[in-house]
Design a protein around this motif. Structure first.
Motif, PDB file in Angstrom:
ATOM      1  N   PHE A  73       0.856  -1.185   0.000  1.00  0.00           N
ATOM      2  CA  PHE A  73       0.000   0.000   0.000  1.00  0.00           C
ATOM      3  C   PHE A  73       0.888   1.230   0.000  1.00  0.00           C
ATOM      4  CE2 PHE A  73      -2.046   3.586   1.996  1.00  0.00           C
ATOM      5  CZ  PHE A  73      -3.305   3.595   1.405  1.00  0.00           C
ATOM      6  N   TYR A  82       2.949  -5.439   3.467  1.00  0.00           N
ATOM      7  CA  TYR A  82       2.296  -6.192   4.535  1.00  0.00           C
ATOM      8  C   TYR A  82       2.302  -7.680   4.228  1.00  0.00           C
ATOM      9  CZ  TYR A  82       0.146  -1.667   5.760  1.00  0.00           C
ATOM     10  OH  TYR A  82      -0.081  -0.357   6.101  1.00  0.00           O
ATOM     11  N   ILE A  84       0.211 -10.919   4.731  1.00  0.00           N
ATOM     12  CA  ILE A  84      -1.231 -11.022   4.980  1.00  0.00           C
ATOM     13  C   ILE A  84      -1.723 -12.380   5.479  1.00  0.00           C
ATOM     14  CG2 ILE A  84      -1.811  -9.157   3.412  1.00  0.00           C
ATOM     15  CD1 ILE A  84      -2.575 -11.297   1.334  1.00  0.00           C
ATOM     16  N   TYR A 184      -1.893  -3.337  -3.752  1.00  0.00           N
ATOM     17  CA  TYR A 184      -3.326  -3.234  -3.501  1.00  0.00           C
ATOM     18  C   TYR A 184      -3.850  -1.851  -3.877  1.00  0.00           C
ATOM     19  CZ  TYR A 184      -7.693  -3.887  -0.892  1.00  0.00           C
ATOM     20  OH  TYR A 184      -9.010  -4.003  -0.518  1.00  0.00           O
ATOM     21  N   PHE A 340      -4.869   2.083   6.661  1.00  0.00           N
ATOM     22  CA  PHE A 340      -3.734   1.159   6.549  1.00  0.00           C
ATOM     23  C   PHE A 340      -2.604   1.520   7.519  1.00  0.00           C
ATOM     24  CE2 PHE A 340      -5.732  -0.545   2.795  1.00  0.00           C
ATOM     25  CZ  PHE A 340      -5.235  -1.836   2.725  1.00  0.00           C
ATOM     26  N   ASP A 344      -4.286  -3.417  10.846  1.00  0.00           N
ATOM     27  CA  ASP A 344      -3.655  -4.482  10.076  1.00  0.00           C
ATOM     28  C   ASP A 344      -4.533  -4.868   8.885  1.00  0.00           C
ATOM     29  OD1 ASP A 344      -1.527  -4.640  11.848  1.00  0.00           O
ATOM     30  OD2 ASP A 344      -2.528  -6.138  13.108  1.00  0.00           O
ATOM     31  N   PRO A 345      -3.924  -5.299   7.784  1.00  0.00           N
ATOM     32  CA  PRO A 345      -4.725  -5.693   6.619  1.00  0.00           C
ATOM     33  C   PRO A 345      -5.646  -6.877   6.907  1.00  0.00           C
ATOM     34  CG  PRO A 345      -2.423  -6.310   6.326  1.00  0.00           C
ATOM     35  CD  PRO A 345      -2.477  -5.415   7.519  1.00  0.00           C
TER      36      PRO A 345
END
Length: 382
Positions: A73, A82, A84, A184, A340, A344-345
């Motif tokens: 991001f 990140y 995930i 993303y 973000f 957290d994602p």
């Protein structure tokens, strides 16, 4: 003489139509029911890409084209990669989905697929007549996935934005992409009064799908999207030597209008045409796969099709975001950047999947800018 009478007719062999036909074909309840699937296209081209996230293996593992365990991001002065897990970000190509699902559907003796354009629909007291370029068919119930933006914009209660984009699959002469992560959202590009970002799905270090995406009311001229992609490749990725392998484009409605005025006792709109695209993100594929079982269960009740409702508390959350973006479209990058930064994602994905509990909802919401959402809430309530 072709068969002209069916129990069910499904109009459109996109994600919703094919998932529905396949689910009905596998269900013993519908084994003695005749089903017609209509689409003007043969579904033999790769005309789109669907992405979604999920934990572990799911329904579509056999047709996953690429997946990633990291996302990236970027905002204004902020960027982060990140990890995930336990989620995986997955991609399905249109051609792979069509091929797999049509092959399965052809094995069901009670389902017929025909390439014909629908020219008219007439609902009678006991059946619906479907007029095509070749025949007139009748059915007791019709599931229609053909979407027209006029369905959504002939009302003023709910804002209607569009997630619109043009994407290029490019092959570069030198390694350019990080194949281990999907970008993303990259909001580091000029916003120009809208919510604009780049979305990148790398297949390898030298091949990727790059989409220039907007959340806004109006479409841009085609050359504006393509210039933005060219500029991003040159300015951000230091790449000017590449080949365009494929192109795709699309526009997905972002609205909390629930389309209920269009449903009748015997006709039900499904997929994007039924409001199944997630209003706040435009993601439709996984949303559709979750709604199909609910629709199937409802069909078995024999109740009028217009009585089925999917509305829940997440509908209202989405409505507030769309109200904010509609009143000040450029705020999008600030909202997502703050989210973000603070959350957290995994929580973001869980919330967008509508799987969070009320306490997680509150924690998520508190990660968003408070003033614009408070104003939107007050406006909706009073």
């Amino acid at each position: 003489m072709p068969k002209l009478q069916y129990d069910y007719i499904i109009i459109g062999a996109g994600a919703a139509g094919l998932m529905l036909a396949d689910t009905m074909g596998k269900d013993a309840f519908f084994a003695e029911k005749s089903i017609l699937l209509l689409d003007k296209d043969t579904k033999e081209t790769n005309d789109r890409t669907w992405c979604f996230w999920e934990k572990g293996a799911g329904l579509f593992e056999d047709i996953i084209y690429k997946e990633w365990n990291h996302i990236f991001f970027a905002g204004k002065g902020f960027s982060k990669r990140y990890a995930i897990p336990p989620y995986t970000y997955k991609m399905v190509r249109g051609i792979d989905f069509y091929s797999a699902y049509l092959a399965r559907i052809r094995t069901y003796p009670n389902i017929t697929f025909k390439n014909e354009s629908v020219t008219g629909i007439d609902e009678k007291q006991n059946e619906v007549h479907i007029h095509t370029s070749a025949h007139t068919y009748s059915a007791k119930e019709v599931l229609n996935s053909v979407f027209d933006y006029k369905m959504a914009i002939r009302q003023n209660t709910y804002p209607v934005l569009q997630q619109h984009f043009i994407g290029w699959v490019v092959k570069t002469k030198k390694p350019v992409f990080d194949a281990s992560q999907a970008t993303y959202m990259d909001f580091s590009i000029a916003q120009k009064g809208n919510t604009r970002f780049m979305y990148i799905l790398p297949y390898s270090t030298d091949t990727a799908l790059i989409e220039y995406t907007l959340f806004s009311e109006k479409l841009l001229p085609k050359d504006a999207y393509e210039k933005a992609i060219k500029d991003y490749l040159h300015d951000k990725l230091d790449c000017s030597d590449y080949e365009i392998v494929e192109k795709e484009q699309g526009s997905i409605p972002m609205t909390c209008y629930d389309f209920k005025e269009h449903h009748t006792d015997r006709i039900r709109f499904i997929g994007t045409a039924g409001g199944w695209a997630k209003p706040s993100t435009g993601y439709t594929f996984m949303s559709t796969s979750k709604k199909i079982p609910q629709l199937i269960a409802f069909l078995k009740t024999g109740k009028p099709l217009k009585e089925l409702s999917f509305k829940n508390r997440f509908w209202f959350y989405d409505l507030l975001l769309l109200d904010v973006l509609h009143s000040d479209n450029e705020k999008g990058h600030l909202i997502f950047q703050k989210l973000f930064k603070k959350r957290d994602p995994q929580l973001i994905f869980k919330f967008l999947d509508e799987d969070t509990n009320i306490f997680e909802d509150i924690y998520y919401i508190l990660g968003c800018p408070k003033i614009p959402f408070t104003k939107a809430l007050i406006k909706r309530l009073f």
